[in-house]
Motif scaffolding. Structure first.
Motif, PDB file in Angstrom:
ATOM      1  N   PRO A  64      23.243 -30.123 -10.544  1.00 52.86           N
ATOM      2  CA  PRO A  64      24.235 -29.200 -11.131  1.00 52.86           C
ATOM      3  C   PRO A  64      23.608 -28.292 -12.186  1.00 52.86           C
ATOM      4  O   PRO A  64      23.860 -28.420 -13.388  1.00 52.86           O
ATOM      5  CB  PRO A  64      25.271 -30.148 -11.736  1.00 52.86           C
ATOM      6  N   LEU A  65      22.762 -27.365 -11.728  1.00 52.93           N
ATOM      7  CA  LEU A  65      21.991 -26.526 -12.650  1.00 52.93           C
ATOM      8  C   LEU A  65      22.874 -25.612 -13.494  1.00 52.93           C
ATOM      9  O   LEU A  65      22.583 -25.364 -14.664  1.00 52.93           O
ATOM     10  CB  LEU A  65      20.979 -25.694 -11.853  1.00 52.93           C
ATOM     11  N   ALA A  66      23.941 -25.081 -12.901  1.00 56.42           N
ATOM     12  CA  ALA A  66      24.810 -24.175 -13.656  1.00 56.42           C
ATOM     13  C   ALA A  66      25.434 -24.892 -14.844  1.00 56.42           C
ATOM     14  O   ALA A  66      25.474 -24.351 -15.969  1.00 56.42           O
ATOM     15  CB  ALA A  66      25.903 -23.617 -12.740  1.00 56.42           C
ATOM     16  N   GLN A  67      25.908 -26.113 -14.628  1.00 56.64           N
ATOM     17  CA  GLN A  67      26.502 -26.883 -15.723  1.00 56.64           C
ATOM     18  C   GLN A  67      25.463 -27.215 -16.789  1.00 56.64           C
ATOM     19  O   GLN A  67      25.744 -27.155 -17.989  1.00 56.64           O
ATOM     20  CB  GLN A  67      27.128 -28.176 -15.186  1.00 56.64           C
ATOM     21  N   ILE A  68      24.257 -27.558 -16.335  1.00 56.12           N
ATOM     22  CA  ILE A  68      23.187 -27.897 -17.280  1.00 56.12           C
ATOM     23  C   ILE A  68      22.804 -26.691 -18.123  1.00 56.12           C
ATOM     24  O   ILE A  68      22.664 -26.777 -19.349  1.00 56.12           O
ATOM     25  CB  ILE A  68      21.976 -28.441 -16.517  1.00 56.12           C
ATOM     26  N   LEU A  69      22.638 -25.535 -17.473  1.00 52.25           N
ATOM     27  CA  LEU A  69      22.276 -24.316 -18.206  1.00 52.25           C
ATOM     28  C   LEU A  69      23.353 -23.928 -19.209  1.00 52.25           C
ATOM     29  O   LEU A  69      23.058 -23.550 -20.345  1.00 52.25           O
ATOM     30  CB  LEU A  69      22.028 -23.170 -17.221  1.00 52.25           C
ATOM     31  N   LEU A  70      24.618 -24.029 -18.798  1.00 53.64           N
ATOM     32  CA  LEU A  70      25.716 -23.677 -19.694  1.00 53.64           C
ATOM     33  C   LEU A  70      25.768 -24.626 -20.886  1.00 53.64           C
ATOM     34  O   LEU A  70      25.985 -24.199 -22.024  1.00 53.64           O
ATOM     35  CB  LEU A  70      27.045 -23.711 -18.930  1.00 53.64           C
ATOM     36  N   GLY A  71      25.554 -25.909 -20.629  1.00 50.42           N
ATOM     37  CA  GLY A  71      25.557 -26.883 -21.717  1.00 50.42           C
ATOM     38  C   GLY A  71      24.438 -26.642 -22.701  1.00 50.42           C
ATOM     39  O   GLY A  71      24.653 -26.666 -23.922  1.00 50.42           O
ATOM     40  N   PHE A  72      23.231 -26.382 -22.205  1.00 50.18           N
ATOM     41  CA  PHE A  72      22.103 -26.108 -23.092  1.00 50.18           C
ATOM     42  C   PHE A  72      22.307 -24.801 -23.856  1.00 50.18           C
ATOM     43  O   PHE A  72      21.888 -24.671 -25.005  1.00 50.18           O
ATOM     44  CB  PHE A  72      20.802 -26.050 -22.298  1.00 50.18           C
ATOM     45  N   MET A  73      22.951 -23.822 -23.230  1.00 48.80           N
ATOM     46  CA  MET A  73      23.228 -22.559 -23.911  1.00 48.80           C
ATOM     47  C   MET A  73      24.158 -22.785 -25.101  1.00 48.80           C
ATOM     48  O   MET A  73      23.951 -22.243 -26.186  1.00 48.80           O
ATOM     49  CB  MET A  73      23.849 -21.553 -22.943  1.00 48.80           C
ATOM     50  N   GLY A 141      33.464 -26.148 -18.660  1.00 54.14           N
ATOM     51  CA  GLY A 141      33.173 -24.761 -19.011  1.00 54.14           C
ATOM     52  C   GLY A 141      33.925 -24.305 -20.246  1.00 54.14           C
ATOM     53  O   GLY A 141      33.379 -23.586 -21.088  1.00 54.14           O
ATOM     54  N   LEU A 142      35.183 -24.739 -20.376  1.00 54.30           N
ATOM     55  CA  LEU A 142      35.983 -24.368 -21.548  1.00 54.30           C
ATOM     56  C   LEU A 142      35.399 -24.960 -22.821  1.00 54.30           C
ATOM     57  O   LEU A 142      35.336 -24.286 -23.865  1.00 54.30           O
ATOM     58  CB  LEU A 142      37.430 -24.836 -21.362  1.00 54.30           C
ATOM     59  N   LEU A 143      34.956 -26.213 -22.756  1.00 57.92           N
ATOM     60  CA  LEU A 143      34.357 -26.844 -23.931  1.00 57.92           C
ATOM     61  C   LEU A 143      33.051 -26.150 -24.326  1.00 57.92           C
ATOM     62  O   LEU A 143      32.767 -25.964 -25.509  1.00 57.92           O
ATOM     63  CB  LEU A 143      34.101 -28.326 -23.664  1.00 57.92           C
ATOM     64  N   ALA A 144      32.258 -25.770 -23.313  1.00 60.42           N
ATOM     65  CA  ALA A 144      31.001 -25.065 -23.597  1.00 60.42           C
ATOM     66  C   ALA A 144      31.275 -23.712 -24.249  1.00 60.42           C
ATOM     67  O   ALA A 144      30.598 -23.314 -25.208  1.00 60.42           O
ATOM     68  CB  ALA A 144      30.197 -24.889 -22.312  1.00 60.42           C
TER      69      ALA A 144
END
Length: 231
Positions: A64-73, A141-144
């Motif tokens: 789940p790269l999109a979730q990982i990238l968003l979380g790290f961002m 996504g909302l939490l990020a």
């Protein structure tokens, strides 16, 4: 704290070596098992070699790269804004005011979302439940985004973010230190998908449960260790 981080770096280094070693062992073990056990596919058979060549990118895409990238961002913005350090030690008047305004902004956003909960077919499901609702599906996504909002507001009010360049840099600053994380995820994705392809999971138990545990250990445990290093 420094000793703890050094220990985590050693653990991550061990993870890297272990994943490579297990992947190499799996190549030969699957070949032997495919000869003696029905239903097991060998990775070094013609079919297995074709599968590995075709699915290198597809295997990595299963992470789940999109979730990982968003979380790290989101973590990057919070770290660069300086808000983590605002909860310990002596604060200046500017930092205190920045915390107050950030808290107000956070409260306003939360209240708006709570009001949307009372509107039919917006955040909740058609039956008024959290399950299968827009809120449940978009919670991560909302939490990020909420974390990014908090970081941006605090960074601006505290004076850490001044120009547009500061905001852009804050979103990506963390990624310069994450090269090892993505290399590990790439290798882990190949291992997970190779194990699934060989069909050996039913030999050790419930294949769905074993696969979920394998993904948790190989994907998310290292990620949590990297997050701790970055905070």
């Amino acid at each position: 704290m420094n000793r703890c981080k050094c220990l985590i770096k050693k653990v991550l280094h061990g993870y890297f070596i272990a994943v490579v070693a297990i992947l190499v062992c799996l190549l030969f073990a699957s070949l032997v098992l495919s000869i003696y056990v029905d239903g097991v596919e060998g990775l070094l058979t013609p079919r297995g070699i074709r599968w590995m060549c075709i699915n290198i990118v597809a295997n990595f895409a299963s992470v789940p790269l999109a979730q990982i990238l968003l979380g790290f961002m989101a973590i990057s913005i919070l770290r660069e804004s300086g808000i983590f350090g605002a909860f310990g030690g002596h604060l200046t008047m500017k930092q205190k005011r920045a915390l107050q305004i950030t808290g107000i902004a956070l409260l306003v956003v939360v209240v708006l979302f709570l009001l949307l909960l009372f509107m039919p077919n917006v955040l909740l499901s058609a039956f008024g439940t959290f399950s299968h609702s827009a809120l449940s599906k978009g919670a991560y996504g909302l939490l990020a985004c909420l974390a990014a909002l908090v970081g941006n507001v605090y960074g601006y009010m505290s004076g850490r973010f001044v120009a547009l360049r500061d905001y852009v840099q804050a979103h990506v600053a963390i990624f310069s230190t994450l090269g090892g994380c993505f290399v590990l995820l790439f290798l882990a994705s190949q291992l997970v998908c190779c194990v699934e392809f060989t069909g050996i999971l039913p030999l050790v138990g419930d294949d769905g449960m074993v696969l979920a545990i394998l993904k948790g250990v190989l994907y998310y445990v290292p990620l949590m260790l990297y997050v701790f290093l970055l905070l």
